[in-house]
Design an enzyme around this catalytic site. Structure first.
Site, short mmCIF file in Angstrom:
data_model
loop_
_atom_site.label_atom_id
_atom_site.label_comp_id
_atom_site.label_asym_id
_atom_site.label_seq_id
_atom_site.Cartn_x
_atom_site.Cartn_y
_atom_site.Cartn_z
N LYS A 129 0.86 -1.19 0.00
CA LYS A 129 0.00 0.00 0.00
C LYS A 129 0.89 1.24 0.00
O LYS A 129 1.92 1.27 0.68
CB LYS A 129 -0.88 -0.03 1.25
CG LYS A 129 -1.93 1.08 1.32
CD LYS A 129 -2.78 0.93 2.59
CE LYS A 129 -3.88 1.98 2.68
NZ LYS A 129 -4.70 1.83 3.92
N SER A 171 -9.74 1.95 3.05
CA SER A 171 -8.85 2.71 2.19
C SER A 171 -7.86 1.85 1.42
O SER A 171 -7.31 2.31 0.42
CB SER A 171 -8.07 3.72 3.04
OG SER A 171 -7.20 3.05 3.93
N SER A 176 -9.98 -0.37 7.24
CA SER A 176 -9.37 -0.18 5.92
C SER A 176 -8.71 -1.42 5.31
O SER A 176 -8.33 -1.40 4.14
CB SER A 176 -8.34 0.94 5.97
OG SER A 176 -8.99 2.19 5.96
#
Ligand SMILES: [Zn+2]
Lengths: 493, 484
Positions: free
Chosen positions: B73, B148, B172
């Site tokens: 990420k 997210s 997330s």
């Protein structure tokens, strides 16, 4: 050795015009740890800019602080020296404000639960002492010297993250002189602990003063102003005095004191308002989620208590109470560690000499001679404690006169001379044979019939001329008391 | 072996292929780089070349995971590799250091495939807050992958990466895993170092694995967990993590917080959830109704606490030292222009919310109160775990929603986190596993539904065992081939 530290402070506050000053201090002490408060960068002063930096002290994304154990130990030492209560779990907070010297846009500091609180150093109570990190150093290029109107501003992050202890006093001080004296005691105390360089000019000790005045007898606090960033306690004393005077005139004329931050210019003696918007800052304190509470172990607290050296305040009372040294000299010596150490070195040379006499020599003749010969620092003086001790011994046992002692001291300070050698070479040894001295006394009376007659007829003061004559003849090698005694004997008094 | 086949096995199976010498790590990497190059989901923000992927990687070919590539990420700092947190304000930023999690993966011999799309600074539940456009859900490209960690989840579900590193602040990892039909694990707060993970809400942020199955999640967690001297709040998991092997759930009690499940759960999601409870019973587990009386206030508390921390965490993006700096005149103007141009609307909204909540005079009414709610939720879980081994909920109240469907109404968007936020506030571990398919509320082809299991702090091994047994019983195929 600072001048005038003996002018007993603490009483000058209540002024003739019915106002008394109320002063509190905030002192920032840079700790002399190897590395910064929350990262592994080295501490330095005066190095090339921005070489002691890393992602942490530059506030890069994703970094986390890790507290410096040594800084915590130093903080605990200061807490112990100031007789503070140590919080079982103190909390770090984020103090938020935008400025280029503040890389994370928050300073990690302590807020509602500081490391230490409720202490005391002599007559002044300590409100709190807490750990925090220093900001970077800003240099404003251009004529103004301030960020407004400068051509450019440069930031040196070498200083960013330096460990600090902020010490806040209660408003217990009453005059500029007391601020200076107490400030010097605090500086001496911290220096003694070995946790900071306490150099005000280099900024390793910084002192701000909050000043207000109130009618004598009132217990309410007046509106205060803050005086920032003075680089010596002597300037701070002058600044505080100037501010007290300004506030008195303002109130006497029916005006009001406005809360503001002031700068005192020592060269002009003027006070300037720093019209920063800081007064209205909302720091939005937030408990620092990246750090766990600081909980010193019993071992850490014990270690701090055990490693406390004899502190200047305790030393001063020992000098006064056990050695019989007058208060003023006791303070003068003990508030500056190197002088106290030097004094004790001199004292150790000959236990037969009264400490009071040694103290008089060290703080009197010797300190004066250092000043007279180019304002020498004690640390750079050529005189060892041992050689000063042997000089004082010679005077004390009457081997040389006090007057000779002073002249020997002159050459010791000038060229590091050995006092015994000087005495020998210059033949300064006192005339201890009273037969020889008696002869000189007799011939002095004969050579000065006028003064002799005056003395005989009751004018005691006239004896000075006869003493002078004897001293001249003996080149100062005679003991004054003995000369007096013999003169009186032969003048039939 | 044909190239397409090399990306078919799970990460654990790929590791075995390499360590048994059946294929070389280079072949594996090449295959995955080719898959990543075909990214049609906007999952990658940056893709590594073969050489870049191997940067800093140690012990290639030695450990069980050596040579298995991983997607990261874009919230993790990677030395010399663009790291933006999907924000314009960090455009062009090259970190001077690696996050601890990233270097742990490199030390285990895992090449980095690339940096994954996400909601800007991890603020969002749909990946629509990325400054670089949303990642798309491989099940339906008109729908969000969740957020997210949307890019990470989309890539793993869509076969663009074998597994990925995500972060979870209020859901997330778990919510995008649920919406994409894969496994997402948020470990206990403190079990994995946060050093080098760009902070959103420091007291909640935790990194964790996004994988095709529970075994992969256990393997990745095993590499990541551990105390790190660079993170004072990290402690690691005592005893470490081993591959789960449980085949039944006998003797285990699963608590269902019925009060929390009352409102807003799509019927299709509810049906899959109920069917999963039946499956737990058939595996010998016991279902019990429990009460988490304050969990319903979790969202409100979370949307005070997280923005409050974010408002100070994001203050460092000021244009002074790194990242973008807008043209300006003077210091204050530089701050204003840089931050106005650099942050997206949701980030600005949360900075303003958080700044307000911390303002003097409001601190106690907002931040103080939210902290007290958080404490109550912690106690809710403590008393629940006195009676049950696990707490279970649907991961998300709905299946993947359409792009743009919820962007106009932040509160509806925030409600996506209803079931994931309480565990974040309590700091406890929770996993989402795919439990079945359900039709979206507005009609259309069936989409994945996630089932969330939460355990007491640091009981990850027990959690993984239960998830593994249940996963085997459900038999959901998490591979990209499953996707129609
Ligand atoms: Zn540093």
């Amino acid at each position: 050795m600072s001048q005038g530290a003996s002018s007993g402070g603490g009483t000058a506050g209540a002024t003739a015009d019915g106002y008394e000053a109320v002063i509190g201090l905030e002192i920032h002490v840079q700790l002399s740890t190897e590395t910064k408060m929350f990262c592994g960068c080295r501490l330095s002063f005066g190095d090339e800019p921005n070489i002691h930096t890393c992602p942490i002290c530059l506030g890069h994304p994703g970094v986390l602080p890790v507290p410096n154990r040594r800084a915590i130990e130093f903080g605990l030492l200061i807490a112990a020296a100031l007789d503070c209560e140590v919080a079982p779990r103190s909390i770090f907070h984020r103090k938020n404000y935008f400025y280029p010297d503040n890389p994370k846009a928050y300073q990690i500091s302590q807020f509602d639960i500081p490391l230490a609180s409720d202490g005391r150093l002599n007559e002044v109570r300590i409100h709190r002492a807490h750990l925090e990190e220093d900001a970077a150093k800003m240099i404003h290029v251009g004529t103004s010297g301030r960020i407004q109107g400068s051509d450019a501003s440069l930031v040196d992050f070498n200083r960013a993250g330096t460990p600090l202890v902020e010490i806040v006093t209660e408003p217990d001080l009453r005059s500029g002189a007391q601020v200076r004296e107490w400030g010097q005691l605090l500086r001496a105390t911290i220096k003694q602990l070995g946790v900071s360089d306490v150099n005000m000019e280099e900024g390793s000790l910084r002192c701000d003063a909050n000043v207000s005045i109130r009618p004598v007898g009132s217990s309410e606090l007046g509106t205060k102003t803050e005086m920032k960033n003075m680089n010596s306690f002597r300037y701070l004393e002058r600044g505080v005095e100037a501010e007290i005077e300004r506030q008195k005139q303002l109130l006497s004329a029916g005006g009001r004191v406005v809360q503001e931050t002031l700068h005192f210019d020592p060269s002009s003696g003027e006070l300037h308002s720093l019209r920063s918007k800081e007064e209205s800052h909302d720091y939005r304190y937030l408990p620092e989620p990246d750090l766990v509470p600081l909980a010193p172990t019993p071992e850490m607290l014990e270690a701090a208590a055990e490693s406390l050296p004899e502190l200047p305040a305790a030393r001063a009372s020992r000098y006064r109470d056990e050695l019989g040294i007058p208060e003023a000299a006791a303070q003068l010596l003990s508030f500056e560690t190197e002088w106290a150490d030097f004094f004790e070195g001199v004292l150790a040379h000959d236990e037969g000499v009264e400490p009071r006499v040694v103290a008089n020599w060290v703080t009197g003749e010797f300190a004066a001679e250092l000043r007279r010969q180019g304002d020498q620092e004690l640390s750079r003086s050529k005189v060892s404690a041992d050689s000063l001790g042997s000089l004082i011994s010679m005077v004390a046992v009457g081997r040389i006169s006090h007057a000779s002692g002073k002249s020997v001291l002159e050459s010791m300070v000038a060229e590091g001379a050995d006092p015994r050698q000087v005495v020998e070479e210059q033949g300064l040894e006192q005339i201890s044979d009273s037969g020889e001295l008696e002869k000189i006394v007799k011939s002095a009376i004969e050579a000065n019939p006028g003064p002799a007659e005056q003395v005989r007829s009751g004018n005691q003061k006239a004896i000075g001329a006869l003493v002078g004559a004897v001293m001249k003849e003996t080149r100062g090698r005679a003991d004054g008391g003995e000369v007096n005694r013999l003169l009186k004997k032969h003048l039939d008094l | 072996m044909a190239e397409g086949d090399l990306t078919k096995p799970t990460a654990a199976a790929t590791g075995l292929l390499i360590s048994s010498g059946e294929v070389s790590s280079d072949e594996i990497l090449e295959a995955w780089i080719e898959r990543a190059a075909g990214d049609d989901l906007n999952a990658y923000l940056w893709r590594a070349t073969g050489e870049q992927a191997q940067n800093g990687v140690e012990g290639s070919g030695s450990g069980p995971l050596a040579g298995v590539p991983v997607a990261i990420k874009d919230i993790f700092c990677t030395q010399g590799v663009p790291t933006t947190a999907a924000s314009k304000i960090l455009q062009g930023y090259l970190p001077p250091y690696d996050a601890t999690a990233v270097s742990r993966l490199a030390k285990a011999g895992m090449p980095m495939l690339g940096k994954m799309n996400m909601d800007e600074f991890a603020m969002g539940s749909s990946n629509e807050n990325s400054a670089y456009g949303p990642a798309l859900n491989p099940w339906d490209r008109g729908r969000v992958p969740g957020g997210s960690s949307g890019g990470s989840a989309a890539a793993v579900a869509g076969g663009l990466a074998p597994w990925a590193l995500g972060t979870d602040t209020g859901g997330s990892i778990r919510q995008p895993a649920a919406l994409c039909g894969i496994v997402g694990l948020k470990p206990t707060y403190g079990s994995i170092s946060r050093y080098g993970m760009i902070a959103f809400a420091s007291s909640l942020d935790q990194c964790g694995p996004i994988t095709r199955d529970v075994t992969d999640a256990a393997l990745l967690l095993g590499v990541l967990e551990g105390r790190d001297e660079m993170d004072s709040t990290s402690v690691g998991i005592s005893g470490g993590i081993s591959s789960p092997s449980a085949s039944d759930l006998s003797g285990l009690v699963f608590g269902v917080p019925v009060g929390l499940l009352g409102e807003g759960v799509e019927p299709g999601v509810r049906a899959v959830f109920d069917a999963t409870l039946d499956r737990i019973s058939s595996l010998g587990g016991k279902i019990e109704e429990i009460d988490l009386p304050h969990a319903g206030h979790g969202i409100s508390a979370y949307y005070v606490l997280a923005p409050a921390e974010a408002s100070t965490n994001l203050s460092r993006y000021d244009g002074v030292r790194y990242g973008s700096r807008a043209p300006s005149s003077g210091l204050v103007d530089m701050y204003e222009q840089t931050r106005s141009a650099g942050f997206g609307p949701e980030v600005k909204r949360r900075i303003m919310l958080g700044t307000y909540a911390l303002s003097s005079g409001y601190y106690d009414a907002y931040y103080g109160r939210a902290q007290r709610v958080r404490t109550m939720i912690v106690r809710d879980f403590e008393s629940a775990f006195a009676d049950v081994d696990f707490v279970v909920t649907p991961t998300s109240p709905s299946v993947a929603f359409r792009l743009g469907e919820k962007t106009e109404d932040p509160w509806t968007m925030y409600l996506n986190d209803l079931f994931t936020v309480p565990m974040s506030l309590a700091g406890i571990p929770a996993i989402s596993i795919p439990a079945g398919l359900a039709p979206p509320a507005g009609g259309g082809p069936d989409l994945p539904v996630g089932f969330q299991i939460a355990a007491p702090a640091f009981r990850e091994q027990k959690l993984l065992e239960a998830a593994f047994a249940l996963e085997s019983a459900i038999g959901f195929d998490g591979s990209p081939a499953r996707i129609p």
